[in-house]
Write a protein that holds these residues in place. Structure first.
Motif, PDB file in Angstrom:
ATOM      1  N   VAL B  58       0.858  -1.239   0.199  1.00 28.12           N
ATOM      2  CA  VAL B  58      -0.066  -0.100  -0.068  1.00 28.12           C
ATOM      3  C   VAL B  58       0.811   1.115   0.155  1.00 28.12           C
ATOM      4  O   VAL B  58       1.354   1.729   0.992  1.00 28.12           O
ATOM      5  N   LYS B  59       1.130   1.984  -1.142  1.00 31.96           N
ATOM      6  CA  LYS B  59       2.029   2.990  -1.403  1.00 31.96           C
ATOM      7  C   LYS B  59       1.469   4.182  -1.646  1.00 31.96           C
ATOM      8  O   LYS B  59       1.609   5.355  -1.035  1.00 31.96           O
ATOM      9  N   SER B  60       0.621   4.230  -2.717  1.00 37.05           N
ATOM     10  CA  SER B  60       0.235   5.738  -2.954  1.00 37.05           C
ATOM     11  C   SER B  60      -1.174   6.075  -2.928  1.00 37.05           C
ATOM     12  O   SER B  60      -2.016   5.123  -3.445  1.00 37.05           O
ATOM     13  N   PRO B  61      -1.586   7.092  -2.313  1.00 38.88           N
ATOM     14  CA  PRO B  61      -0.802   8.026  -1.822  1.00 38.88           C
ATOM     15  C   PRO B  61      -0.427   7.582  -0.309  1.00 38.88           C
ATOM     16  O   PRO B  61      -1.251   6.945   0.315  1.00 38.88           O
ATOM     17  N   PRO B  62       0.600   7.998   0.254  1.00 40.36           N
ATOM     18  CA  PRO B  62       0.696   7.897   1.666  1.00 40.36           C
ATOM     19  C   PRO B  62      -0.227   8.459   2.475  1.00 40.36           C
ATOM     20  O   PRO B  62      -0.785   9.552   2.025  1.00 40.36           O
ATOM     21  N   LEU B  63      -0.547   7.839   3.648  1.00 40.68           N
ATOM     22  CA  LEU B  63      -1.696   8.416   4.495  1.00 40.68           C
ATOM     23  C   LEU B  63      -1.706   9.825   4.596  1.00 40.68           C
ATOM     24  O   LEU B  63      -2.496  10.612   4.692  1.00 40.68           O
ATOM     25  N   TYR B  64      -0.320  10.117   5.007  1.00 40.12           N
ATOM     26  CA  TYR B  64      -0.119  11.485   5.434  1.00 40.12           C
ATOM     27  C   TYR B  64      -0.564  12.612   4.618  1.00 40.12           C
ATOM     28  O   TYR B  64      -0.800  13.495   4.954  1.00 40.12           O
ATOM     29  N   GLU B  65      -0.525  12.258   3.235  1.00 45.34           N
ATOM     30  CA  GLU B  65      -0.984  13.233   2.260  1.00 45.34           C
ATOM     31  C   GLU B  65      -2.675  13.370   2.216  1.00 45.34           C
ATOM     32  O   GLU B  65      -3.121  14.311   1.613  1.00 45.34           O
ATOM     33  N   VAL B  66      -3.165  12.348   2.930  1.00 44.09           N
ATOM     34  CA  VAL B  66      -4.751  12.229   3.026  1.00 44.09           C
ATOM     35  C   VAL B  66      -5.202  12.896   4.208  1.00 44.09           C
ATOM     36  O   VAL B  66      -6.102  13.806   4.199  1.00 44.09           O
ATOM     37  N   VAL B  67      -4.502  12.396   5.434  1.00 43.31           N
ATOM     38  CA  VAL B  67      -5.228  12.912   6.809  1.00 43.31           C
ATOM     39  C   VAL B  67      -4.000  12.792   7.679  1.00 43.31           C
ATOM     40  O   VAL B  67      -3.146  11.818   7.573  1.00 43.31           O
ATOM     41  N   ASP B  68      -4.071  13.702   8.738  1.00 39.33           N
ATOM     42  CA  ASP B  68      -3.043  13.335   9.885  1.00 39.33           C
ATOM     43  C   ASP B  68      -3.525  12.325  10.962  1.00 39.33           C
ATOM     44  O   ASP B  68      -4.163  12.545  11.873  1.00 39.33           O
ATOM     45  N   VAL B  69      -3.135  11.230  10.598  1.00 36.20           N
ATOM     46  CA  VAL B  69      -3.476  10.047  11.381  1.00 36.20           C
ATOM     47  C   VAL B  69      -2.958  10.319  12.642  1.00 36.20           C
ATOM     48  O   VAL B  69      -3.869  10.064  13.843  1.00 36.20           O
ATOM     49  N   PRO B  70      -1.699  10.556  13.000  1.00 40.57           N
ATOM     50  CA  PRO B  70      -1.256  10.645  14.665  1.00 40.57           C
ATOM     51  C   PRO B  70      -2.082  11.942  15.055  1.00 40.57           C
ATOM     52  O   PRO B  70      -2.129  11.809  16.478  1.00 40.57           O
ATOM     53  N   ALA B  71      -2.553  12.834  14.353  1.00 41.86           N
ATOM     54  CA  ALA B  71      -3.305  13.806  15.145  1.00 41.86           C
ATOM     55  C   ALA B  71      -4.805  13.138  15.763  1.00 41.86           C
ATOM     56  O   ALA B  71      -5.341  13.522  16.701  1.00 41.86           O
ATOM     57  N   ILE B  72      -5.161  12.231  15.002  1.00 36.45           N
ATOM     58  CA  ILE B  72      -6.613  11.621  15.199  1.00 36.45           C
ATOM     59  C   ILE B  72      -6.247  10.620  16.303  1.00 36.45           C
ATOM     60  O   ILE B  72      -7.127  10.630  17.356  1.00 36.45           O
ATOM     61  N   GLU B  73      -5.005   9.900  16.431  1.00 32.19           N
ATOM     62  CA  GLU B  73      -4.425   9.257  17.485  1.00 32.19           C
ATOM     63  C   GLU B  73      -4.512  10.047  18.704  1.00 32.19           C
ATOM     64  O   GLU B  73      -5.066   9.547  19.804  1.00 32.19           O
TER      65      GLU B  73
END
Lengths: 149, 123
Positions: B58-73
């Motif tokens: 699972v490469k493109s796009p990196p999740l970082y480019e879609v949503v800030d997951v650590p922020a949800i965490e």
């Protein structure tokens, strides 16, 4: 009339000088990438590895970080452990550090090198490392010393 | 539909049955704030499962480019000022490629794919 306008001009100048002198120097604002970069243990590990070598493959980094986190030698890292770290590096931490200018990442070769803010971040990491995260610091240092000797 | 065995919270709504118009549930995974896995990893593993590929593919796009997951965490599972885990009940949802992903404050990550009823279709 003339006197009055002169006086107000002086005031304005004086006020703006005072205001300017209260602004922090631009360099201080540049410290934000440092906080962002060092705000997660995996990103601190990533930064540490840059002290050791200037170029890394993402796979090797994932193995190394998995070994550090599980406190086991690199050859004992299981594929599942390595994959989990790889995924979080690829999807969260590496792009974050690229954004902050700490790393560069070549998507084709998956090689990581230091970015323009790397030096600043590494200096901060070395300065705060011992007191904030002594285990990690000792760990990373110990490994580096081993390789040097 | 898999059953949640560790969810003993009394809920008015049935927690196991997930349905959204235009979306069908593909998989769900549980994120444990006390565990070693990051929320990012859990979400990528769910995407990989839905696609039938290895998580590292699972490469493109990196999740970082879609949503800030650590922020949800941090929003749901990060410590509050007293150092304890936050008590909020809620859901964050976002789209990643053709998937709809929901992160619930109880740690469940739900992944849906479009049923395609609104798509004209190519075949």
């Amino acid at each position: 009339m003339a006197e009055k306008s002169e006086a107000s001009e002086e005031d304005t100048t004086g006020a703006s000088v005072a205001a300017q002198s209260q602004l922090p120097p631009p360099d201080i604002l540049e410290i934000e990438p440092v906080y962002e970069a060092l705000g997660h243990s995996r990103r601190r590990y990533l930064c540490y590895t840059l002290l050791e070598s200037t170029e890394w493959s993402l796979t090797d980094l994932a193995t190394k970080i998995a070994a550090w986190e599980n406190d086991i030698p690199e050859h004992a890292v299981e594929t599942t452990q390595q994959k989990r770290v790889y995924v979080s590096l690829y999807h969260a931490h590496v792009p974050k550090l690229v954004d902050e200018g700490v790393l560069t990442f070549d998507e084709t070769t998956e090689k990581i090198t230091a970015g323009k803010h790397a030096e600043q971040v590494l200096a901060a990491l070395e300065a705060i490392g011992a007191s904030l995260d002594s285990h990690q610091e000792t760990h990373a240092r110990g490994e580096m010393n081993e390789q040097e000797s | 539909m898999s059953k949640r065995v560790d969810d003993e919270i009394m809920n008015e709504e049935e927690p196991t049955t997930k349905s959204k118009t235009g979306w069908s549930q593909v998989t769900q995974r549980h994120y444990d704030p006390e565990g070693n896995e990051e929320l990012t990893t859990v979400i990528v593993y769910a995407i990989a499962e839905a696609r039938g590929v290895s998580p590292i593919e699972v490469k493109s796009p990196p999740l970082y480019e879609v949503v800030d997951v650590p922020a949800i965490e941090n929003t749901f599972f990060g410590p509050d000022v007293a150092g304890e885990s936050r008590q909020s009940v809620g859901t964050v949802e976002f789209q990643y490629t053709n998937y709809l992903i929901q992160v619930e404050s109880d740690g469940w990550v739900q992944l849906y794919e479009s049923t395609g009823t609104d798509d004209p279709g190519l075949d």
